[in-house]
Write an enzyme that holds these catalytic residues in place. Sequence first.
Site, short mmCIF file in Angstrom:
data_model
loop_
_atom_site.label_atom_id
_atom_site.label_comp_id
_atom_site.label_asym_id
_atom_site.label_seq_id
_atom_site.Cartn_x
_atom_site.Cartn_y
_atom_site.Cartn_z
N GLY A 59 0.71 -1.06 -0.02
CA GLY A 59 0.04 0.18 0.14
C GLY A 59 0.83 1.30 -0.01
N GLN A 77 2.90 9.99 1.86
CA GLN A 77 4.20 9.35 1.67
C GLN A 77 5.06 9.80 0.71
OE1 GLN A 77 2.15 5.35 2.54
NE2 GLN A 77 4.32 4.97 3.43
N CYS A 95 5.99 -0.16 7.48
CA CYS A 95 5.54 1.06 6.82
C CYS A 95 6.89 1.50 6.08
CB CYS A 95 5.15 2.07 7.72
SG CYS A 95 4.62 3.70 7.03
N LEU A 96 6.55 1.83 4.94
CA LEU A 96 7.81 2.35 3.85
C LEU A 96 8.33 3.65 4.35
CD1 LEU A 96 6.11 1.38 0.50
CD2 LEU A 96 7.91 0.30 1.56
N HIS A 119 -4.56 1.27 7.70
CA HIS A 119 -3.19 1.72 7.83
C HIS A 119 -2.98 3.06 6.63
CE1 HIS A 119 1.41 1.02 7.99
NE2 HIS A 119 1.29 1.91 6.66
N GLU A 120 -3.64 2.89 5.33
CA GLU A 120 -3.38 3.77 4.53
C GLU A 120 -4.27 5.15 4.77
OE1 GLU A 120 -0.91 3.56 3.00
OE2 GLU A 120 -0.55 1.36 2.93
N HIS A 161 -2.66 7.27 7.38
CA HIS A 161 -1.65 8.27 6.57
C HIS A 161 -2.51 9.52 6.08
CE1 HIS A 161 2.29 6.04 6.42
NE2 HIS A 161 1.68 5.10 5.93
O1 GNR Z 1 4.23 -2.67 2.66
C1 GNR Z 1 3.52 -2.27 3.45
N1 GNR Z 1 3.24 -3.58 4.55
C2 GNR Z 1 2.36 -3.54 5.61
C3 GNR Z 1 2.27 -4.54 6.04
C4 GNR Z 1 1.47 -4.63 7.39
C5 GNR Z 1 0.50 -3.75 7.54
C6 GNR Z 1 0.58 -2.66 6.79
C7 GNR Z 1 1.66 -2.76 5.70
S1 GNR Z 1 1.52 -1.11 4.64
C8 GNR Z 1 2.97 -1.23 4.31
C9 GNR Z 1 3.07 -0.04 3.05
C10 GNR Z 1 2.91 1.37 3.49
O2 GNR Z 1 3.66 1.85 4.36
N2 GNR Z 1 1.88 2.05 3.31
O3 GNR Z 1 1.61 2.86 3.89
NI NI Z 2 2.77 3.16 5.84
#
Ligand code: GNR
Ligand code: NI
Length: 172
Positions: A46, A51, A94-95, A136-137, A140
């Site tokens: 995601g 980001q 999270c990236l 999660h997204e 953000h």
């Molecule tokens: O790549 C991602 N893996 C992930 C694993 C578990 C829960 C959420 C994520 S999202 C993350 C990519 C990211 O930072 N998206 O904002």
């Molecule tokens: Ni993230």
Amino acid sequence: MAKLDILIAPDRRLKTKAKPVGQVDDRVRKLMDDMLETMYAAPGIGLAAPQVGVLERVLVIDCTGKDEDNNPVRMVNPEILWQSDTLNSYEEGCLSLPEQFAEVTRPDACRVRYLDENNRAVEMSCDGLLATCVQHEIDHLNGVLFVDHLSALKRNIIMRKLAKWKKAQDEA
Ligand code: GNR
Ligand code: NI
């Protein structure tokens, strides 16, 4: 398509609430395509526009396994319509917090409404990893990172480890 730079925490833009998109036009479609290219290259499941430094309510997701065909989902102005009372915890990453992971507890299913790449309103029910990723997204877009769901102690440990990681990157 173009690969974009991903912001690493701490960065004020990752703590800022993103603005709704007026209309899904070619500019927004190009942003989503560039975000997908960036996400697949990372690799990640995601990516939210803040980001990549764009403070607009846009996100992309692809939670398919590595042996399946890609299934990119593009969401503009997503809204959570419903969240289950039952919770689930996942080891999240999270990236924007490279190499940092922690168990985060969230509702294990949700329903979202958003505009798709054709500016049409769509609803989607999510469970499992997809529900975790969507929430999660959307976090953000509201300036919230997964570490904000942890105790201050755990958050501080991760932020210190991340600062060390950043320093090592800079010196390399
Ligand atoms: O790549 C991602 N893996 C992930 C694993 C578990 C829960 C959420 C994520 S999202 C993350 C990519 C990211 O930072 N998206 O904002
Ligand atoms: Ni993230």
